[in-house]
Design an enzyme around this catalytic site. Sequence first.
Site, short mmCIF file in Angstrom:
data_model
loop_
_atom_site.label_atom_id
_atom_site.label_comp_id
_atom_site.label_asym_id
_atom_site.label_seq_id
_atom_site.Cartn_x
_atom_site.Cartn_y
_atom_site.Cartn_z
N GLU A 272 -29.28 9.25 -12.07
CA GLU A 272 -28.98 9.21 -10.64
C GLU A 272 -27.82 10.15 -10.32
O GLU A 272 -26.99 10.44 -11.20
CB GLU A 272 -28.58 7.77 -10.25
CG GLU A 272 -29.73 6.79 -10.35
CD GLU A 272 -30.67 6.87 -9.16
OE1 GLU A 272 -31.58 7.72 -9.19
OE2 GLU A 272 -30.50 6.09 -8.22
N SER B 298 0.83 -1.21 0.00
CA SER B 298 0.00 0.00 0.00
C SER B 298 0.86 1.25 0.00
O SER B 298 1.95 1.27 0.55
CB SER B 298 -0.87 0.02 1.26
OG SER B 298 -1.90 -0.90 1.15
N LYS C 56 -9.21 -1.31 12.81
CA LYS C 56 -9.50 0.05 12.33
C LYS C 56 -10.55 0.00 11.21
O LYS C 56 -11.47 0.80 11.17
CB LYS C 56 -8.21 0.71 11.83
CG LYS C 56 -8.39 2.18 11.50
CD LYS C 56 -7.07 2.90 11.39
CE LYS C 56 -7.30 4.34 10.99
NZ LYS C 56 -6.12 5.18 11.09
N ASP C 57 -10.40 -0.99 10.30
CA ASP C 57 -11.38 -1.14 9.22
C ASP C 57 -12.77 -1.44 9.78
O ASP C 57 -13.78 -0.96 9.26
CB ASP C 57 -10.97 -2.27 8.26
CG ASP C 57 -9.92 -1.80 7.25
OD1 ASP C 57 -9.67 -0.58 7.17
OD2 ASP C 57 -9.35 -2.66 6.55
C1 HEM Z 1 -15.63 -2.32 -6.00
C2 HEM Z 1 -14.76 -1.35 -5.98
C3 HEM Z 1 -13.42 -1.39 -5.30
C4 HEM Z 1 -12.97 -2.22 -4.30
C5 HEM Z 1 -13.75 -3.33 -3.58
C6 HEM Z 1 -11.62 -1.82 -4.01
C7 HEM Z 1 -10.84 -2.43 -3.05
C8 HEM Z 1 -9.61 -1.94 -2.62
C9 HEM Z 1 -8.92 -2.37 -1.43
C10 HEM Z 1 -9.41 -3.46 -0.44
C11 HEM Z 1 -7.79 -1.63 -1.32
C12 HEM Z 1 -6.77 -1.66 -0.18
C13 HEM Z 1 -7.29 -0.79 0.97
C14 HEM Z 1 -7.28 0.68 0.68
O1 HEM Z 1 -6.22 1.19 0.23
O2 HEM Z 1 -8.31 1.35 0.87
C15 HEM Z 1 -7.73 -0.77 -2.49
C16 HEM Z 1 -6.69 0.09 -2.79
C17 HEM Z 1 -6.63 0.89 -3.92
N1 HEM Z 1 -7.65 1.10 -4.83
FE1 HEM Z 1 -9.42 0.17 -4.83
N2 HEM Z 1 -11.25 -0.80 -4.84
C18 HEM Z 1 -12.32 -0.49 -5.64
C19 HEM Z 1 -12.37 0.50 -6.60
C20 HEM Z 1 -11.30 1.32 -6.97
C21 HEM Z 1 -11.35 2.34 -7.97
C22 HEM Z 1 -12.59 2.71 -8.80
C23 HEM Z 1 -10.10 2.90 -8.04
C24 HEM Z 1 -9.57 4.00 -8.93
C25 HEM Z 1 -10.04 4.35 -10.07
C26 HEM Z 1 -9.28 2.24 -7.06
C27 HEM Z 1 -7.94 2.51 -6.83
C28 HEM Z 1 -7.20 2.01 -5.77
C29 HEM Z 1 -5.81 2.36 -5.48
C30 HEM Z 1 -4.91 3.31 -6.28
C31 HEM Z 1 -5.46 1.66 -4.31
C32 HEM Z 1 -4.12 1.69 -3.59
C33 HEM Z 1 -4.24 2.72 -2.52
C34 HEM Z 1 -3.01 2.93 -1.72
O3 HEM Z 1 -2.29 1.98 -1.45
O4 HEM Z 1 -2.80 4.09 -1.38
N3 HEM Z 1 -10.03 1.28 -6.44
N4 HEM Z 1 -8.85 -0.98 -3.24
#
Ligand code: HEM
Length: 439
Positions: free
Chosen positions: A290, A222, A246-247
């Site tokens: 929406e 991350s 925390k989550d």
């Molecule tokens: C159903 C939709 C989504 C799910 C279930 C999901 C799930 C996750 C999870 C579990 C993480 C790790 C925890 C966190 O950093 O909050 C994560 C990280 C991330 N997600 Fe998503 N995500 C989704 C949609 C998206 C979308 C639409 C984007 C961007 C267009 C995105 C971009 C990222 C990025 C860049 C990270 C890394 C964040 C970091 O390490 O700073 N995600 N996502």
Amino acid sequence: MSAGTNQTGGTGSGLVKWIDSRLPIFSYMQKEYAEFEAPKNFNWFWNFGAILTFMLVLMIMTGIFLAMQYTPHTGLAFDSVERIMRDVNFGWLLRYLHANGATFFFIAVYIHMFRGMYYGSYKGPRELLWMLGVVILLLMMATAFMGYVLPWGQMSFWGATVITNLFSAIPLVGDSIVTLLWGGFSVDNPTLNRFFALHYLFPFLIFGVVILHVIALHVTGSNNPLGVDPKGPQDTVPFHPYYTMKDSVGLAVFVTIMAAFVFFAPNFFGEPENYLEAAPLVTPAHIVPEWYFLPFFAILRSIDFNIWFIDAKLAGVLAMFGAIGVLFILPWLDKSPVRSAKFRPMYKWFFWILLLDCIILGYVGGKPTDDAVFAGAAWFKIIHLGYITTFWYFFHFLILLPLLGIFERPKPLPKSISEAVLGGGTSGAAATAKPMEKA
Ligand code: HEM
């Protein structure tokens, strides 16, 4: 999972060990979720990935139970939804959870995306992780759009008619595409049937892409609010119990807010017009999508002029899809070597301006284009505000970001996460000195 991993990779004892030595799912969970090292300085914005995962499961579960009572037929759909609301045990709860769930899913995904933009989480080595996110966003939009058609209310029908008609702007093949989408020559029973089939299918595609998204995350690790890579164990904590706790707290707060709407204001985000059954001969005065589509709808409507040889309608459609297209290439538009906006004095401002711009675009998308923005200035219409905000949206991504990478002078980065967290101040090293190196 309480037991630790043994030397052969097996976990726990008895049945768990037996299964794990044949199919190592328990040791995989242990390694990837319990022992997984995460930066120790996550703030509350890092809760949204877990919240989104929960929302996806909630949407699939409530959707499956709704589908057991719903009838995808133009003559029966509206009534079957009313029956769910009145006669099916807890049908009202299922439906309100699903409808408000869509809203809260989008609230969470937009916060998750803007978090990524603020802290530069889309930058190397997380480009593919970000792009998979954009694919998820597109799939979510398609799913939500088709789901809204299913209750077969007035806005379901007219929204579907307006949006599917957009494809007719594509030269040569446009009309054939629309006929194919409709399964006929207007939005009708075959349309409702295929939308139902696809609305059921797409969440599972989303699920698949989310798995890839999380695998990609676990390869790169991350990002964090400082945007500097962890330099060792002193900068990280195991995911469990620190971030599982925390989550859970973040999720509880989020679900409480959602529950307040589900139980006390379930139609707050809804459209009264959709409580009228679809009537193909009665066009509503204002057809609005929406709320979560409004910024994109505003961009579509704001291009009401030809651009060179491109007809206004096609240009609008291209701009609307282009608004998501720029997100795909964002990692390459932003050339700054520094991730977090904390250390980017100019980018920080432009980030907030972009956020405001998107909110105004949402406002523009929900109003008739001929309305005056201010009561005292009739000449300044919603469409004019739409021109300005649409221009700014593309200007931000296509012009400003590449320029900022050249001209902005970032602040010095901290040497490590621990140093910054424990109040050691910053190193004074030039911010551009390899700020994105791997630990
Ligand atoms: C159903 C939709 C989504 C799910 C279930 C999901 C799930 C996750 C999870 C579990 C993480 C790790 C925890 C966190 O950093 O909050 C994560 C990280 C991330 N997600 Fe998503 N995500 C989704 C949609 C998206 C979308 C639409 C984007 C961007 C267009 C995105 C971009 C990222 C990025 C860049 C990270 C890394 C964040 C970091 O390490 O700073 N995600 N996502």
